[in-house]
Design a protein around this motif. Structure first.
Motif, PDB file in Angstrom:
ATOM      1  N   GLU A  38       0.826  -1.216   0.000  1.00 48.55           N
ATOM      2  CA  GLU A  38       0.000   0.000   0.000  1.00 48.55           C
ATOM      3  C   GLU A  38       0.858   1.264   0.000  1.00 48.55           C
ATOM      4  N   ARG A 152      -5.659  -6.437  -2.447  1.00 51.86           N
ATOM      5  CA  ARG A 152      -6.446  -5.443  -1.717  1.00 51.86           C
ATOM      6  C   ARG A 152      -7.923  -5.837  -1.673  1.00 51.86           C
ATOM      7  N   SER A 182      -2.774 -11.885   1.337  1.00 52.43           N
ATOM      8  CA  SER A 182      -3.624 -11.047   2.176  1.00 52.43           C
ATOM      9  C   SER A 182      -4.036 -11.819   3.419  1.00 52.43           C
TER      10      SER A 182
END
Length: 193
Positions: A38, A152, A182
């Protein structure tokens, strides 16, 4: 290849490497192609000019492959509807891609005629390498931006079906690699054990 050429010319019938097998790489494929983080995407966007910002967001938010992003035409973009149509997808398949507010804003700043971004693949790679150097981010290529989109979405709770549809995967299993990258949800669930 040398011995293949000799056999093709009928200079020999010897095949000394026929039994040689390559060493299997034990590193999983997804571990070699990790997504941008990010903060790296944020750093790239802060250093990018408007056209490069639009390209980054097409890949990092829209999940487009670089070839799809470079081939995208304005007649395929419907900002009012919040979507775009990828007509030159992998395998010649078309798909609709839902776009968010930041991508819509980036596209509005570069609106013109013809191609949204255009240009060649080598030029796009060179621009990304220069941008990564300027932003102090390791260059992982455009596909790592696509992986960022999948990761994401997974982190934010999207189903594998939604992730696969957004990225244009024809096989649902392909979207599972984003769940591996993730694992914050699993960490949160396990923290209280």
């Amino acid at each position: 290849m040398f011995y293949s050429a000799l056999r093709w010319t009928e200079a020999t019938q010897v095949s000394p490497f026929a039994d040689v097998k390559p060493v299997r790489d034990k590193t999983a494929a997804w571990d070699k192609r990790s997504p941008y983080r990010e903060e790296e995407v944020t750093a790239l966007l802060e250093q990018a000019d408007p056209r490069m910002k639009a390209l980054l967001l097409l890949c990092a938010h829209g999940g487009l492959r670089i070839s799809e992003a470079l081939a995208l035409e304005w007649n395929e973009v419907q900002l009012a509807a919040g979507e775009l149509l990828v007509q030159s997808g992998k395998g010649g398949k078309a798909r609709r891609v839902v776009v968010g507010k930041s991508l819509i804003q980036a596209l509005e700043t570069v609106r013109s005629e013809g191609a949204v971004i255009g240009g060649s693949y080598p030029a796009a790679v060179e621009r990304l390498q220069r941008l990564c150097t300027r932003a102090g981010v390791p260059c992982r290529g455009y596909h790592a931006l696509r992986h960022y989109a999948g990761t994401r979405l997974t982190r934010e709770g999207a189903s594998l079906d939604d992730v696969a549809r957004h990225l244009g995967h024809s096989v649902l299993e392909t979207a599972r690699i984003y769940a591996k990258w993730s694992d914050e949800g699993l960490r949160r669930r396990m923290a209280g054990w």
